[in-house]
Design a protein around this motif. Structure first.
Motif, mmCIF file in Angstrom:
data_model
loop_
_atom_site.group_PDB
_atom_site.id
_atom_site.type_symbol
_atom_site.label_atom_id
_atom_site.label_comp_id
_atom_site.label_asym_id
_atom_site.label_seq_id
_atom_site.Cartn_x
_atom_site.Cartn_y
_atom_site.Cartn_z
ATOM 1 N N ARG A 118 51.427 68.079 -13.086
ATOM 2 C CA ARG A 118 51.471 68.428 -14.513
ATOM 3 C C ARG A 118 51.529 69.939 -14.708
ATOM 4 O O ARG A 118 52.240 70.439 -15.592
ATOM 5 C CB ARG A 118 50.260 67.841 -15.237
ATOM 6 N N ASN B 115 54.779 71.685 -16.603
ATOM 7 C CA ASN B 115 54.583 72.441 -17.844
ATOM 8 C C ASN B 115 54.990 73.895 -17.683
ATOM 9 O O ASN B 115 55.612 74.486 -18.577
ATOM 10 C CB ASN B 115 53.127 72.356 -18.286
ATOM 11 N N TYR C 102 53.535 61.959 -13.877
ATOM 12 C CA TYR C 102 53.109 63.019 -14.796
ATOM 13 C C TYR C 102 52.311 62.425 -15.955
ATOM 14 O O TYR C 102 51.297 62.981 -16.393
ATOM 15 C CB TYR C 102 54.339 63.769 -15.309
ATOM 16 N N PHE C 103 52.759 61.282 -16.489
ATOM 17 C CA PHE C 103 52.124 60.666 -17.651
ATOM 18 C C PHE C 103 51.071 59.617 -17.282
ATOM 19 O O PHE C 103 50.549 58.937 -18.171
ATOM 20 C CB PHE C 103 53.184 59.993 -18.533
ATOM 21 N N LYS D 117 47.978 59.209 -19.269
ATOM 22 C CA LYS D 117 48.197 59.067 -20.717
ATOM 23 C C LYS D 117 48.957 57.783 -21.054
ATOM 24 O O LYS D 117 49.557 57.685 -22.119
ATOM 25 C CB LYS D 117 48.992 60.277 -21.246
ATOM 26 N N ILE E 291 51.155 56.869 -24.437
ATOM 27 C CA ILE E 291 52.617 56.818 -24.358
ATOM 28 C C ILE E 291 53.114 55.472 -24.866
ATOM 29 O O ILE E 291 54.130 55.385 -25.576
ATOM 30 C CB ILE E 291 53.098 57.075 -22.919
ATOM 31 N N ASP F 283 53.052 70.830 -23.398
ATOM 32 C CA ASP F 283 52.283 69.925 -22.551
ATOM 33 C C ASP F 283 52.850 68.515 -22.738
ATOM 34 O O ASP F 283 53.964 68.337 -23.222
ATOM 35 C CB ASP F 283 50.804 70.011 -22.919
ATOM 36 N N TRP F 284 52.041 67.499 -22.412
ATOM 37 C CA TRP F 284 52.557 66.140 -22.303
ATOM 38 C C TRP F 284 53.072 65.583 -23.620
ATOM 39 O O TRP F 284 54.054 64.825 -23.616
ATOM 40 C CB TRP F 284 51.492 65.235 -21.699
ATOM 41 N N LEU G 29 56.534 66.989 -24.177
ATOM 42 C CA LEU G 29 57.455 66.426 -23.200
ATOM 43 C C LEU G 29 57.797 64.978 -23.553
ATOM 44 O O LEU G 29 58.960 64.566 -23.461
ATOM 45 C CB LEU G 29 56.848 66.502 -21.800
ATOM 46 N N ALA G 30 56.800 64.199 -23.976
ATOM 47 C CA ALA G 30 57.052 62.821 -24.383
ATOM 48 C C ALA G 30 57.984 62.776 -25.593
ATOM 49 O O ALA G 30 58.875 61.919 -25.675
ATOM 50 C CB ALA G 30 55.733 62.113 -24.695
#
Length: 247
Positions: free
Chosen positions: A93, A97, A127-128, A131, A135, A178-179, A182-183
């Motif tokens: 991650r 990032n 990476y996810f 989460k 997601i 961050d995530w 990116l999502a």
């Protein structure tokens, strides 16, 4: 020092586990001969050696390697990250990032390169990994808050249809480098890659729930190549991989 000698020195330092020394040698080249010289060396380094340097992301300082690595070089290195035994995926991650959201970068160029390489969707799934529920909620509702979701996962067909739904939140609202950002980019700008990533993530979750190694999943549980189980140890990538050396 010639570029060939520098490549040899860098690979030797990485093999010895001296990642800081390897990064310093590369940074010194940029200082003495300019960024173009370093870019030429990066083109000749095997992806596993580039990965060894860029995954050691430190947000207290800038890495010239992170600043100059190209989308294609990054993608080739990224898919090798599973060779490391890092249960938390924190290095993954951090480097994603740092590089995709660097000041001069075009994130979509990096995501396109990741989507075009075998193993790219798996790397994004890792990476996810922490989460997953959020997601899934994002795929279903367009929001990251799980309390807005009724808990039922979209079917594969519904997931593909939902990817074309208008965004409920703007990129600016989740511009955290961050995530979440990116999502958002994946769902609304790289829809096929978002779906593929989430299907891989689901397959990994099923394997975990069944107490299986991901390699033991039934064949119809997803056409994905799976990684080894992480065990929380970060070490230089194995030197005995099939990746050809640049030397």
């Amino acid at each position: 020092m010639s570029h060939l000698a520098l490549i040899t020195k860098t690979q030797s330092l990485i093999a010895a586990g001296d990642i800081v020394g390897a990064e310093y040698a590369l940074a010194e080249l940029a200082d003495t001969e300019g960024d173009h010289a370093l870019m030429e060396v990066l083109e000749q380094l095997p992806p596993k050696d580039i990965l060894a340097v860029i995954r050691e992301y430190d947000d207290s300082k800038n890495s010239v390697v992170n600043l100059l690595v190209t989308p294609e070089q990054f993608a080739r290195a990224l898919v090798l990250e599973k060779q490391y035994k890092d249960l938390t995926h924190s290095h993954l991650r951090g480097m994603v990032n740092a590089i995709i959201f660097r000041s001069d970068a075009q994130p979509l160029e990096f995501l396109e390169a990741i989507g075009n390489i075998e193993g790219g969707s798996e790397a994004l799934a890792n990476y996810f990994a922490e989460k997953w529920s959020r997601i899934e909620a994002f795929a279903r509702t367009g929001h990251f808050d799980t309390f807005e979701d009724d808990g039922a996962m979209l079917s594969d067909e519904e997931l593909r249809a939902s990817a074309h739904v208008r965004a409920h939140i703007t990129q600016e609202e989740v511009a955290d480098s961050d995530w979440m950002e990116l999502a958002w980019l994946l769902r609304y700008e790289c829809r096929d890659l978002f779906i593929e990533m989430l299907l891989v993530l689901r397959a990994k979750a099923r394997a975990h729930d069944l107490g299986l190694d991901e390699e033991d999943l039934p064949e119809d549980d997803g056409k994905v190549e799976t990684s080894d189980t992480d065990r929380g140890k970060a070490t230089p990538a194995a030197r005995d991989s099939d990746e050809e050396s640049a030397i």
